[in-house]
Design an enzyme around this catalytic site. Structure first.
Site, PDB file in Angstrom:
ATOM      1  N   ASN A 213       3.595  11.525 -25.008  1.00 11.16           N
ATOM      2  CA  ASN A 213       4.301  12.165 -26.124  1.00 11.16           C
ATOM      3  C   ASN A 213       4.157  13.677 -26.014  1.00 11.16           C
ATOM      4  OD1 ASN A 213       1.839  13.012 -27.666  1.00 11.16           O
ATOM      5  ND2 ASN A 213       1.512  10.797 -27.635  1.00 11.16           N
ATOM      6  N   ASP A 282       0.809   4.514 -29.138  1.00 15.37           N
ATOM      7  CA  ASP A 282       0.605   3.276 -29.898  1.00 15.37           C
ATOM      8  C   ASP A 282       0.634   2.046 -28.984  1.00 15.37           C
ATOM      9  OD1 ASP A 282       0.307   4.327 -32.506  1.00 15.37           O
ATOM     10  OD2 ASP A 282       2.432   4.869 -32.463  1.00 15.37           O
ATOM     11  N   LYS A 350      -5.892   3.871 -42.955  1.00 14.23           N
ATOM     12  CA  LYS A 350      -6.906   4.185 -41.933  1.00 14.23           C
ATOM     13  C   LYS A 350      -8.317   4.130 -42.509  1.00 14.23           C
ATOM     14  CE  LYS A 350      -4.019   5.454 -38.545  1.00 14.23           C
ATOM     15  NZ  LYS A 350      -3.978   4.964 -37.167  1.00 14.23           N
TER      16      LYS A 350
END
Ligand code: C5P
Length: 404
Positions: A213, A282, A350
């Site tokens: 990314n 991911d 999270k």
């Protein structure tokens, strides 16, 4: 940029070839928003001209204690009274010896002796030949200078102007600037151990291709620097980025999410704070193809099965030390819209006390960012600023939570 803004330095040059680096140092200090008054020893003027230093500092240079430009003819008093620090760079072996004996036979040594010792720190960047540096006399002098309260910077190692190789080079200007920033930063994380993940991860598809990314790692590296300046012991686990390791920070370089996960879990036991700035991929392909996948007329485009990578932050945040409050966890969220809503939900998902949200596409690769801090009480916006300044602010926020 804040640490040195509006700070005034007396920059003292003494005789040595490292004077050539001080032109750059002077510019760097001014770029940081500091003002610089140059004072040179006679020896220094053999290596670099006062004209150069005057042009770079924007102020006339002082050399002699008999300089009549000061109305009371006391440059040695006046110059140090307005300074936040006196920086001697380069400090020759002779000047170090002079300082520790309290000798005062030229303007620079006189000014150092006459400085208000509790208000104006004396910062010394030694530079000399390796034999001069390692000579017991010099080492003894350096130790005594430290004992007298001076802040003596390290020396670098490597090629020397004389052709020899060893210790004694003056630090590079960016290293001196970093040391000054650390000097002027409150030690709000003193003794704390901080673990940070940064950058992207790279998930191989075959030996030449992969999934990654646009994260540059700049936010995580700026945070590592800010934590270090604030007195923390910092370990930085970084994916593939082309950024230099911050001074004094332990860096572990990884490629994939799994490697980042393994290193983080092996280091988390000794950390007091975990900050997950990394943009972890991911997914990864379920099986990496061993040789480069070829395209051919008959073959259609390849298809891959993706499997989810382990969630590093979630794993750390659900560990017993994090749940008991011994390990303070901070997550990041790079979103492209709806920042507040998504970040609020992500903080809970999270299981972290603090989540820092930013608009990824607006900041990837830049030195600036805007952050939204989300905790159980609500949100706080840190407007568009340098990642360096935002990191300093975030460090204060984390330190205040640790103090509670
Ligand atoms: O789920 P998402 O990727 O948006 O979460 C972002 C936060 O979670 C960041 O702090 C990131 O470093 C962390 N993260 C992680 N491991 C993953 C995915 C994200 O630590 N596999």
């Amino acid at each position: 940029m804040t640490q040195l803004k509006n700070k005034h330095f007396v920059l003292g040059l003494t005789g040595g070839i490292a004077c050539y680096k001080v032109a750059e140092l002077c510019r760097a200090l001014i770029k940081e928003g500091a003002t610089v008054q140059v004072v040179m020893s006679e020896g220094a003027t053999q290596f670099i001209t006062p004209v150069t230093m005057q042009a770079l500092s924007g102020r006339p240079v002082f050399i002699s204690q008999w300089d009549s430009r000061e109305s009371n003819n006391m440059a040695h008093i006046n110059l140090s009274r307005e300074a936040h620090a006196i920086l001697i760079a380069p400090a020759s072996a002779e000047f170090v010896a002079k300082l520790l004996h309290g000798r005062a036979d030229d303007l620079l040594s006189l000014m150092c002796l006459a400085r208000p010792i509790d208000q104006v720190p004396l910062i010394v960047a030694p530079a000399m030949n390796r034999e001069m540096w390692s000579n017991p006399a010099t080492q003894r002098n350096i130790e005594q200078l430290k004992a007298d309260g001076a802040y003596v910077l390290d020396v670098g190692a490597g090629d020397q102007a004389c052709g020899e190789i060893g210790d004694g080079r003056m630090l590079e200007s960016h290293e001196i600037v970093e040391a000054l920033k650390a000097h002027f930063t409150q030690k709000v994380l003193k003794g704390r151990r901080v673990l940070i993940t940064a950058g992207p991860t790279y998930e191989a598809i075959d030996p030449v291709r992969g999934i990654t990314n646009l994260s540059s790692g700049k936010m995580g590296f700026a945070l590592a620097r800010a934590c270090k300046r604030a007195g923390a012991v910092v370990t930085l686990i970084s994916g593939p980025v082309s950024l230099p390791t911050p001074d004094g920070v332990e860096r572990l370089s990884v490629v994939s999410a799994q490697q980042m996960y393994d290193h983080t879990l092996s280091k988390m036991h000794s950390a007091d704070v975990f900050i997950a700035t990394a943009a972890v991929a991911d997914w990864r392909v379920s099986a990496v193809v061993e040789q480069k996948i070829k395209k051919s007329a008959e073959n259609s485009a390849p298809r891959f099965d993706l499997i989810e990578n382990p969630d590093i932050l979630k794993a750390v945040a659900s560990s017993p030390r994090a749940l008991s409050g011994e390990l303070y966890c901070v997550g990041f969220a790079a979103e492209s819209e709806n920042l507040e809503k998504l970040a609020t939900a992500k903080r809970i998902a999270k299981g972290v006390p603090l989540l820092v949200a930013n608009l990824g596409p607006q900041t990837f690769g830049l030195d600036e960012n805007a952050l939204l801090l989300v905790n159980e009480h609500g949100t706080r916006q840190l407007p568009w600023a340098s990642k360096e300044d935002l990191s300093a602010e975030l460090v204060k926020e984390i330190a205040s939570k640790l103090a509670n």
